[in-house]
Design a protein around this motif. Sequence first.
Motif, mmCIF file in Angstrom:
data_model
loop_
_atom_site.group_PDB
_atom_site.id
_atom_site.type_symbol
_atom_site.label_atom_id
_atom_site.label_comp_id
_atom_site.label_asym_id
_atom_site.label_seq_id
_atom_site.Cartn_x
_atom_site.Cartn_y
_atom_site.Cartn_z
ATOM 1 N N HIS A 1 0.843 -1.202 0.000
ATOM 2 C CA HIS A 1 0.000 0.000 0.000
ATOM 3 C C HIS A 1 0.877 1.251 0.000
ATOM 4 O O HIS A 1 1.865 1.309 0.742
ATOM 5 N N PRO A 2 0.523 2.239 -0.790
ATOM 6 C CA PRO A 2 1.304 3.488 -0.803
ATOM 7 C C PRO A 2 1.301 4.155 0.574
ATOM 8 O O PRO A 2 0.290 4.134 1.286
ATOM 9 N N ILE A 3 2.460 4.695 0.952
ATOM 10 C CA ILE A 3 2.594 5.435 2.207
ATOM 11 C C ILE A 3 3.387 6.707 1.938
ATOM 12 O O ILE A 3 4.094 6.798 0.937
ATOM 13 N N ASP A 4 3.266 7.671 2.843
ATOM 14 C CA ASP A 4 4.031 8.911 2.663
ATOM 15 C C ASP A 4 5.425 8.750 3.283
ATOM 16 O O ASP A 4 5.731 7.755 3.944
ATOM 17 N N ARG A 5 6.274 9.727 3.062
ATOM 18 C CA ARG A 5 7.659 9.646 3.524
ATOM 19 C C ARG A 5 7.749 9.527 5.046
ATOM 20 O O ARG A 5 8.588 8.790 5.571
ATOM 21 N N ASP A 6 6.904 10.249 5.771
ATOM 22 C CA ASP A 6 6.935 10.178 7.239
ATOM 23 C C ASP A 6 6.642 8.764 7.732
ATOM 24 O O ASP A 6 7.327 8.253 8.628
ATOM 25 N N GLU A 7 5.638 8.138 7.148
ATOM 26 C CA GLU A 7 5.303 6.762 7.533
ATOM 27 C C GLU A 7 6.427 5.808 7.136
ATOM 28 O O GLU A 7 6.784 4.898 7.883
ATOM 29 N N PHE A 8 6.997 6.017 5.963
ATOM 30 C CA PHE A 8 8.128 5.202 5.519
ATOM 31 C C PHE A 8 9.272 5.284 6.532
ATOM 32 O O PHE A 8 9.839 4.268 6.932
ATOM 33 N N GLU A 9 9.629 6.495 6.933
ATOM 34 C CA GLU A 9 10.739 6.673 7.877
ATOM 35 C C GLU A 9 10.441 6.009 9.223
ATOM 36 O O GLU A 9 11.331 5.416 9.831
ATOM 37 N N ARG A 10 9.204 6.098 9.680
ATOM 38 C CA ARG A 10 8.821 5.452 10.935
ATOM 39 C C ARG A 10 8.976 3.938 10.829
ATOM 40 O O ARG A 10 9.576 3.294 11.692
ATOM 41 N N LEU A 11 8.469 3.369 9.734
ATOM 42 C CA LEU A 11 8.552 1.921 9.540
ATOM 43 C C LEU A 11 9.993 1.458 9.324
ATOM 44 O O LEU A 11 10.401 0.396 9.810
ATOM 45 N N THR B 1 12.453 -2.919 1.715
ATOM 46 C CA THR B 1 13.096 -1.628 1.461
ATOM 47 C C THR B 1 12.066 -0.516 1.426
ATOM 48 O O THR B 1 12.372 0.614 1.778
ATOM 49 N N GLY B 2 10.850 -0.832 0.960
ATOM 50 C CA GLY B 2 9.763 0.132 0.921
ATOM 51 C C GLY B 2 9.865 1.194 -0.151
ATOM 52 O O GLY B 2 8.965 2.012 -0.293
ATOM 53 N N VAL B 3 10.946 1.189 -0.908
ATOM 54 C CA VAL B 3 11.178 2.233 -1.910
ATOM 55 C C VAL B 3 10.948 1.653 -3.300
ATOM 56 O O VAL B 3 11.523 0.626 -3.661
ATOM 57 N N ASP B 4 10.115 2.326 -4.065
ATOM 58 C CA ASP B 4 9.850 1.909 -5.439
ATOM 59 C C ASP B 4 10.959 2.434 -6.337
ATOM 60 O O ASP B 4 11.129 3.633 -6.504
ATOM 61 N N THR B 5 11.729 1.516 -6.909
ATOM 62 C CA THR B 5 12.820 1.887 -7.811
ATOM 63 C C THR B 5 12.365 1.866 -9.270
ATOM 64 O O THR B 5 13.190 1.879 -10.164
ATOM 65 N N GLY B 6 11.064 1.841 -9.469
ATOM 66 C CA GLY B 6 10.522 1.848 -10.822
ATOM 67 C C GLY B 6 9.786 0.583 -11.185
ATOM 68 O O GLY B 6 9.050 0.547 -12.162
ATOM 69 N N SER B 7 9.988 -0.475 -10.418
ATOM 70 C CA SER B 7 9.337 -1.749 -10.739
ATOM 71 C C SER B 7 8.527 -2.294 -9.558
ATOM 72 O O SER B 7 8.062 -3.417 -9.620
ATOM 73 N N ARG B 8 8.390 -1.487 -8.508
ATOM 74 C CA ARG B 8 7.662 -1.844 -7.281
ATOM 75 C C ARG B 8 8.219 -3.088 -6.606
ATOM 76 O O ARG B 8 7.508 -3.824 -5.932
ATOM 77 N N GLU B 9 9.510 -3.328 -6.762
ATOM 78 C CA GLU B 9 10.179 -4.405 -6.034
ATOM 79 C C GLU B 9 10.654 -3.797 -4.715
ATOM 80 O O GLU B 9 11.695 -3.146 -4.660
ATOM 81 N N ILE B 10 9.872 -4.016 -3.665
ATOM 82 C CA ILE B 10 10.103 -3.330 -2.389
ATOM 83 C C ILE B 10 10.723 -4.236 -1.331
ATOM 84 O O ILE B 10 10.804 -3.861 -0.163
ATOM 85 N N PHE B 11 11.188 -5.404 -1.756
ATOM 86 C CA PHE B 11 11.901 -6.326 -0.877
ATOM 87 C C PHE B 11 13.169 -6.779 -1.596
ATOM 88 O O PHE B 11 13.202 -6.828 -2.824
ATOM 89 N N GLU B 12 14.200 -7.119 -0.810
ATOM 90 C CA GLU B 12 15.402 -7.648 -1.450
ATOM 91 C C GLU B 12 16.112 -8.635 -0.537
ATOM 92 O O GLU B 12 16.054 -8.538 0.687
ATOM 93 N N THR B 13 16.773 -9.585 -1.190
ATOM 94 C CA THR B 13 17.614 -10.561 -0.511
ATOM 95 C C THR B 13 19.043 -10.308 -0.929
ATOM 96 O O THR B 13 19.335 -10.193 -2.119
#
Length: 112
Positions: free
Chosen positions: A9-19, A50-62
């Motif tokens: 789900h989309p979140i704002d920067r403040d919520e991202f930083e908290r999480l 990671t929570g950051v969309d790098t253009g492909s919405r891959e928000i997890f990494e191993t």
Amino acid sequence: MSYYDRNGHPIDRDEFERLADDRVYVRVGATELKSAGPPETHFMVSTVWTGVDTGSREIFETLVTKNGEAGEVTRYHTLDEAGEGHNSVVGQCMLDLGVGAKTVREIPAEET
């Protein structure tokens, strides 16, 4: 730049930083493995949100490290994919380590 929670789900920067400050929330899995040796070989497999969309919405990494050297990174779109991917990478590392390889431990987020 766009940010997403672990459910996509989309979140704002403040919520991202908290999480992002919550190690338990960020961690999907961390597994330490070693060979029977000698020579002893260690793998660390760490999967995170990671929570950051790098253009492909891959928000997890191993990330896999071998003897402390960073190696391959695999990215995922969903939490389920990330969990399955983590387990798959751990399995591949076990195969690479060969007979006698063992999981040293699953590392709790509180220890990082």
